[in-house]
Motif scaffolding. Structure first.
Motif, PDB file in Angstrom:
ATOM      1  N   LEU A 227     -78.709  74.354 105.076  1.00  0.00           N
ATOM      2  CA  LEU A 227     -78.810  73.154 104.041  1.00  0.00           C
ATOM      3  C   LEU A 227     -78.919  74.290 102.739  1.00  0.00           C
ATOM      4  N   ALA A 228     -79.089  75.455 102.889  1.00  0.00           N
ATOM      5  CA  ALA A 228     -79.302  76.300 101.580  1.00  0.00           C
ATOM      6  C   ALA A 228     -77.684  76.696 101.294  1.00  0.00           C
ATOM      7  N   ASN A 229     -76.669  76.231 101.958  1.00  0.00           N
ATOM      8  CA  ASN A 229     -75.442  76.534 101.835  1.00  0.00           C
ATOM      9  C   ASN A 229     -75.165  75.627 100.602  1.00  0.00           C
ATOM     10  N   PRO A 230     -74.632  76.007  99.611  1.00  0.00           N
ATOM     11  CA  PRO A 230     -74.126  75.088  98.601  1.00  0.00           C
ATOM     12  C   PRO A 230     -73.039  73.865  99.148  1.00  0.00           C
ATOM     13  N   ALA A 231     -72.492  74.234  99.870  1.00  0.00           N
ATOM     14  CA  ALA A 231     -71.409  73.450 100.655  1.00  0.00           C
ATOM     15  C   ALA A 231     -72.000  72.132 101.435  1.00  0.00           C
TER      16      ALA A 231
END
Length: 401
Positions: A275-279
């Motif tokens: 969820l920390a992935n910007p995508a």
């Protein structure tokens, strides 16, 4: 197990000398390939703010492309080039990383692939662009500073013109893009993925597994006795020569926070992983991390995305706690206390975690022995020669499962 390593593992210093990455002699001319250029860059400490840290510092070729350096947080997280900053995740191995597919979603919505624990880099080149510009890693201010550092080296300047076009050195973005693609090309060579472990030699008929290793192999690939291959088998065949031992999917397996590392690095949780992935915006992705390769797993501890576990056997016991009703199996052997709660509790992959029966000590030890056979031959000397004797005291009873 029988080990054939030479015991002369390639240290970072030796690797630096071997590749000649520090050379800036213009008489040598351009590097002849992107791979050779990338190798030089991979070992070049000048690409960090303090000129003390290279890609190879945290991905040491002498230690299966992981970080062997002790820090105030142990080996759980890496020290930045400034000598002070500490990250919050364990540096993953760069070995076999080329096989991870580009980050994306399958038709059913499942996230897969990419680089870093959360897949935020689509591929190797994008991953290589991250650490030089990360303020707590290599610490360069921006692409312009990175390009200037690269162009300080006359040989790099000549290589950029020869391999990427005469106009490349005049464009900082093009310089940085060429450099990261070259590092990716180097990481795509067989130096990072030799497929020459004892297991590979066994598949080719060049080595025999011990009885314990063979039991571990059978258990690992079984459809009913463990859940290992639900996430750690990529190919359909259990004897595929190019098995990377990960399906590159994302799961939350209930890993607890590494409170010891957090006490030193000052990071605040929880680590939301995917969820920390910007995508990614789906709340269901919280706490999920990419399934890592098991290649060289026996020599690349500490384990999990945050380095919370020191010993490989502990990792297997951690998984086993989901299927065991024995009180003893609910104790973390590294702390002597109950397993700590998941850092992100709401998104666990319980369907995978609770598949299969509880394991007794004999089977746990056999799995460890099999995982040791996945060690590349040049790293076999790193295997703990006391592993067998350390395991000898375990009990093997039905009530201990």
């Amino acid at each position: 197990m029988t080990r054939t390593g030479t015991g002369t593992g390639l240290t970072l210093a030796a690797a630096l000398l071997a590749c000649g990455a520090a050379s800036a002699d213009p008489e040598e001319g351009a590097y002849g390939s992107a791979e050779a250029f990338g190798e030089a860059l991979f070992f070049d400490v000048n690409l960090s703010k303090t000129r003390t840290q290279a890609c190879a510092t945290c991905h040491d070729p002498g230690h299966a492309f992981t970080d062997p350096r002790p820090t105030r947080a142990g080996r759980a997280v890496s020290l930045g080039a400034d000598g002070q900053s500490l990250g919050d995740r364990n540096a993953p191995t760069a070995a076999y990383a080329r096989f991870s597919p580009p980050f994306g979603q399958r038709a059913d919505g499942t996230y897969v692939g990419g680089q870093f624990h959360d897949g935020r880099a689509a591929g190797l080149a994008e991953q290589a662009a991250g650490p030089p510009l990360n303020p707590i890693e290599m610490g360069l201010a921006d692409v312009e500073e990175a390009a200037a550092r690269i162009l300080e080296n006359p040989r790099y300047d000549a290589t950029l013109s020869a391999l990427y076009g005469a106009a490349t050195p005049g464009d900082p973005e093009a310089v940085f893009r060429a450099a990261t693609s070259a590092i990716a090309a180097f990481e795509g060579t067989d130096s990072f993925a030799p497929f020459d472990s004892k297991y590979d030699r066994y598949l080719r008929g060049e080595a025999q597994l011990t009885d314990e290793e063979e039991l571990g192999r059978i258990l690992f690939f079984s459809q009913q006795f463990t859940n290992c291959n639900l996430c750690h088998q990529l190919r359909k065949s259990a004897i595929a020569a190019d098995e990377t031992f990960t399906d590159y999917i994302y799961h939350n397996i209930g890993v607890p926070a590494n409170t010891a590392a957090r006490a030193v690095n000052g990071a605040a949780g929880p680590d939301l992983g995917l969820l920390a992935n910007p995508a990614v915006e789906d709340p269901a992705a919280a706490g999920k991390f990419k399934v890592p390769t098991l290649r060289n797993v026996a020599v690349t501890g500490p384990y999990m995305h945050n380095g919370v576990f020191e010993d490989l056997r502990t990792v297997i016991l951690f998984y086993n706690k989901y299927n065991s009703k024995a009180a003893a199996r609910q104790i973390d052997p590294e702390t002597g206390e109950a397993w700590a709660a998941p850092e992100v509790p709401g998104t666990l992959s319980m369907d995978k975690l609770t598949t299969g029966p509880a394991l007794d000590d004999e089977r746990i030890d056999a799995l460890v022995a099999f995982l040791e056979t996945l060690t590349d031959s040049r790293y076999e000397y790193l295997l703990d020669r006391d592993t067998a004797s350390a395991r000898a005291g375990g009990t093997d009873t039905d009530t201990d499962r």
